[in-house]
Design an enzyme around this catalytic site. Structure first.
Site, PDB file in Angstrom:
ATOM      1  N   ALA A 161       0.766  -1.269  -0.127  1.00 34.71           N
ATOM      2  CA  ALA A 161       0.231   0.108  -0.043  1.00 34.71           C
ATOM      3  C   ALA A 161       0.866   1.228  -0.025  1.00 34.71           C
ATOM      4  O   ALA A 161       0.303   2.444  -0.444  1.00 34.71           O
ATOM      5  CB  ALA A 161      -1.016  -0.040   1.124  1.00 34.71           C
ATOM      6  N   GLY A 178       6.405  -0.391  -3.732  1.00 33.08           N
ATOM      7  CA  GLY A 178       6.401  -1.710  -4.455  1.00 33.08           C
ATOM      8  C   GLY A 178       7.784  -1.966  -4.416  1.00 33.08           C
ATOM      9  O   GLY A 178       8.751  -1.073  -4.442  1.00 33.08           O
ATOM     10  N   ARG A 179       8.269  -3.144  -4.502  1.00 31.05           N
ATOM     11  CA  ARG A 179       9.521  -3.680  -4.877  1.00 31.05           C
ATOM     12  C   ARG A 179       9.842  -4.717  -5.849  1.00 31.05           C
ATOM     13  O   ARG A 179       8.533  -5.545  -5.965  1.00 31.05           O
ATOM     14  CB  ARG A 179      10.128  -4.026  -3.472  1.00 31.05           C
ATOM     15  N   HIS A 221      -2.691 -12.553  -4.599  1.00 32.83           N
ATOM     16  CA  HIS A 221      -3.184 -11.606  -3.146  1.00 32.83           C
ATOM     17  C   HIS A 221      -1.724 -11.657  -2.295  1.00 32.83           C
ATOM     18  O   HIS A 221      -1.495 -13.022  -2.019  1.00 32.83           O
ATOM     19  CB  HIS A 221      -4.393 -12.159  -2.410  1.00 32.83           C
ATOM     20  N   ASP A 222      -1.258 -10.790  -1.990  1.00 37.87           N
ATOM     21  CA  ASP A 222       0.111 -10.862  -1.185  1.00 37.87           C
ATOM     22  C   ASP A 222      -0.113 -11.621   0.087  1.00 37.87           C
ATOM     23  O   ASP A 222       0.943 -12.308   0.511  1.00 37.87           O
ATOM     24  CB  ASP A 222       0.585  -9.223  -1.018  1.00 37.87           C
ATOM     25  N   THR A 223      -1.065 -11.663   0.676  1.00 37.18           N
ATOM     26  CA  THR A 223      -1.418 -12.754   1.828  1.00 37.18           C
ATOM     27  C   THR A 223      -1.131 -13.900   1.435  1.00 37.18           C
ATOM     28  O   THR A 223      -0.704 -14.860   2.349  1.00 37.18           O
ATOM     29  CB  THR A 223      -2.581 -12.203   2.780  1.00 37.18           C
ATOM     30  N   THR A 252       1.074  -3.024   6.693  1.00 34.65           N
ATOM     31  CA  THR A 252      -0.299  -1.949   6.653  1.00 34.65           C
ATOM     32  C   THR A 252      -1.218  -2.560   7.504  1.00 34.65           C
ATOM     33  O   THR A 252      -2.021  -1.861   8.201  1.00 34.65           O
ATOM     34  CB  THR A 252      -0.408  -1.349   5.430  1.00 34.65           C
ATOM     35  N   GLY A 259       6.485  -7.220   7.352  1.00 36.06           N
ATOM     36  CA  GLY A 259       7.475  -6.180   8.023  1.00 36.06           C
ATOM     37  C   GLY A 259       7.571  -6.214   9.352  1.00 36.06           C
ATOM     38  O   GLY A 259       8.458  -5.641  10.053  1.00 36.06           O
TER      39      GLY A 259
END
Length: 492
Positions: A14, A17-18, A239-241, A262, A409
Site C-alpha cells: 500500500a 512496491g519492490r 493476493h500478497d497474503t 499496513t 515487515g
C-alpha cells in the site's frame, strides 16, 4: 539433478512496491531486493486513486534492474494488495486510474447490496468478512457510471499489470476470492450472485490457479527492460497474503499466522471454508490460498495506525524515527491506554494520534501524553487484537494452534513480537520479513520444475534457508491480558 532458476517477485504494498530477485533450487533459496519505488495515492476531484501507471513504470524499472543483476530471468510473478481493480474498454484501454479501497464512496453501496442479498446469504456464498471496500461494494458504488457502462473487462491490480506485461487476460483465484463475487466452496465465479446484483458477467475474466503460466513478456516489454526472452510470467498467490502464507516456515499444520504490514491478516490455514453464522458474526473471512487451501482469517487494521502516526509527526516536525519510538515505547507501562484497532475512524488517512487520543477520551481513559505512549497504545492494542483473533480462529475452525508465525515487515518490530507472544501465551516465530516474495518465488520455482512437492516441502526449504527469531512468552500475568480485553468490551 534439478536445475536452479533465477526468478523475479514483484511485490506491491500500500505504500511502496519492490522487485526482488531470487535464485531457487532444491537446496537453495536466496532472495534480495533489486528495486524499490513509492506507491503514492492521488486524490482527484474528491476521489482517492492509485497511480497505477507509475506502479507499472516502477515494475519495468525493477525488471530492468533484476535483469542487470542476474543476467537473465527465468520467470516473473506478481502479488499485491486485494480488492482494487482497473476496468478496460472494448479496445483494451484502461478506463481511468483504479479507485483506492480507502475512498469513502464504497461504503455508500453497502445498504443496496445487502438489500439485494442479505449479509448472511452473502457470507454463505463468498465466506468473506464484511469490509465496506470489498470489490462487490466498489462495483455497486460505481454502478450506472459512464466508466462502468463502457467497461468490458475487470482486472484486479496484479492481473492488470500481468496483462500489460503479456497481453493475457485472467483473474488469479486467491485474489479473486477477495472480491466477494467468488463462490468459496466451488472456487468459481458466483454467477447467480453477480446476476442478482445486476453486475455484467462480461467483466469477470477466466480464472487462473497459482502455478498457471499466464504468458510471456511481449516484445515491447523485452525491449523496454533489456531482458532476453522468452520470459514467462506465472500466476502466484497474487493476493500478497496468499503468497505470504506460502512463505510461513511452519513445520506442522498446528500454526496460526500474522501477516503483519499496513494490515495484519490473522488466522489459520484450512482445507475447507467455515461458512457458519457464528463465523460470520465473528467477522472471519475465507480467502482462498495456494494448493486448494483456505486462509481462514480476520483483517486487523495493523501497522497502518503506527505508519499514519509517523507521517503526522513528521509533518509537524516531530521525531518519527521508528527504532527510537519503539525504544521509548518499551519503557511505557503496559495498557496505559487501549483502543480497538478496527474502529472505523482509524481507516482513512489523517491525524492518527489525534484520533487515538479522542477515542481514549470517549472511553474514559487518559489519552496518550507523548509519542511513546501513543506507540505503546498502538502496539498493546494490536497484540490484544492478535490474541483475540488467534483464539477465536482456533475455536471456530477446530484447528489446534501451538505456535504463531509472524511474517512481513512487522517481524522486525521486536516489541510487537514480544507483546504478541505474551498476549497469545504461545511462542512467536518472527520472519521471514519478505514472506510474500518468498511465497511467490517458491510457487514459480515449482511451476518451472526446480522444486517439487506440496506446501510442506516448500516450507521445509524455507526453514533450511531463512533466518527467523523465536519469542517466548515472558511470563506476564494472564489476568492482565484478560483485564485489558475487558476494558475494550471483548469477552476473552
Amino acid at each position: 539433478m534439478s536445475r536452479e532458476l533465477t526468478l523475479a517477485a514483484v511485490d506491491l504494498g500500500a505504500s511502496n512496491g519492490r522487485v526482488m530477485a531470487a535464485r531457487v533450487g532444491p537446496a537453495r533459496l536466496d532472495l534480495h531486493e533489486v528495486h524499490r519505488f513509492p506507491n503514492r495515492p492521488v486524490r482527484v476531484g474528491g476521489t482517492l486513486h492509485w497511480d497505477v501507471l507509475a506502479l507499472y513504470g516502477g515494475v519495468l524499472d525493477g525488471l530492468r534492474a533484476a535483469g542487470r543483476d542476474a543476467g537473465r530471468l527465468d520467470g516473473i510473478g506478481i502479488d499485491s494488495w486485494a480488492v482494487d481493480y482497473g476496468l478496460l474498454d472494448a479496445d483494451g484501454a484502461l478506463l481511468g486510474n483504479p479507485v483506492h479501497y480507502r475512498d469513502a464512496r464504497h461504503e455508500t453501496a453497502v445498504p443496496a447490496v445487502h438489500a439485494a442479498v442479505g449479509p448472511d446469504e452473502l457470507y454463505r456464498v463468498n465466506g468473506l468478512q464484511h469490509l465496506p471496500f470489498n470489490t462487490v461494494f466498489q462495483l455497486a458504488a460505481a454502478r450506472n457510471t459512464a466508466q462502468q457502462a463502457a467497461a468490458r473487462q475487470l482486472l484486479l491490480i496484479p492481473d492488470l499489470l500481468a496483462h500489460w506485461l503479456t497481453g493475457a487476460v485472467g483473474a488469479e483465484v486467491t485474489n479473486a476470492s477477495t472480491t466477494g463475487l467468488l463462490d468459496a466452496g466451488s472456487r468459481q465465479w458466483a454467477e447467480e450472485l453477480i446476476d442478482r446484483l445486476d453486475l455484467p458477467r462480461r467483466l469477470f475474466p477466466p480464472l487462473w490457479q497459482p502455478g498457471d503460466r499466464i504468458g510471456e513478456l511481449t516484445a515491447e516489454v523485452l525491449a523496454e527492460t533489456g531482458l532476453a526472452g522468452p520470459v514467462p510470467v506465472t500466476a502466484v498467490g497474487s493476493h500478497d497474503t496468499a503468497s505470504a502464507v506460502v512463505g510461513v516456515p511452519a513445520a506442522t499444520d498446528r500454526f496460526a499466522y500474522v501477516s503483519c504490514g499496513t494490515w495484519s491478516l490473522v488466522g489459520v490455514e484450512l482445507d475447507k471454508p467455515v461458512l457458519t453464522e457464528e463465523s460470520r458474526a465473528a467477522g472471519f473471512t475465507n480467502e482462498l490460498g495456494v494448493d486448494g487451501t483456505v486462509r481462514y482469517l480476520r483483517n486487523v487494521m495493523g501497522l497502518w495506525l503506527l505508519q499514519e502516526s509517523q507521517r503526522t509527526w513528521a509533518a509537524h516536525g516531530l521525531p518519527a524515527d521508528l527504532p527510537e519510538l519503539l525504544a521509548a515505547a518499551a519503557q511505557v507501562p503496559a495498557f496505559t491506554a487501549l483502543v480497538d484497532p478496527d474502529d472505523p475512524r482509524f481507516l482513512p488517512p489523517g491525524d492518527m494520534p489525534a484520533r487515538i487520543a479522542q477515542r481514549c477520551v470517549e472511553t474514559g481513559q487518559t489519552p496518550p501524553q507523548s509519542q511513546a505512549e501513543t506507540v505503546r497504545c498502538i502496539l498493546d492494542s494490536l497484540a490484544l487484537a492478535y490474541r483475540r483473533t488467534v483464539r477465536r480462529a482456533a475455536e471456530l475452525s477446530g484447528r489446534d494452534v501451538d505456535v504463531v508465525h509472524l511474517v512481513g515487515g512487522g517481524a522486525r518490530n521486536q516489541l510487537l513480537c514480544q507483546l504478541t507472544a505474551d498476549a497469545c501465551g504461545l511462542p512467536v516465530v518472527a520472519g521471514p520479513v519478505a514472506a510474500a516474495a518468498l511465497g511467490s518465488v517458491l510457487v514459480q520455482a515449482r511451476a518451472g520444475g526446480a522444486l517439487s512437492g506440496g506446501l510442506a516441502e516448500l516450507r521445509a526449504l524455507l526453514r533450511a534457508t531463512q533466518d527467523v527469531r523465536t519469542y517466548t512468552p515472558s511470563g506476564a500475568e494472564e489476568s492482565s491480558w484478560v483485564s485489558a480485553a475487558e476494558r475494550l468490551g471483548w469477552a476473552d
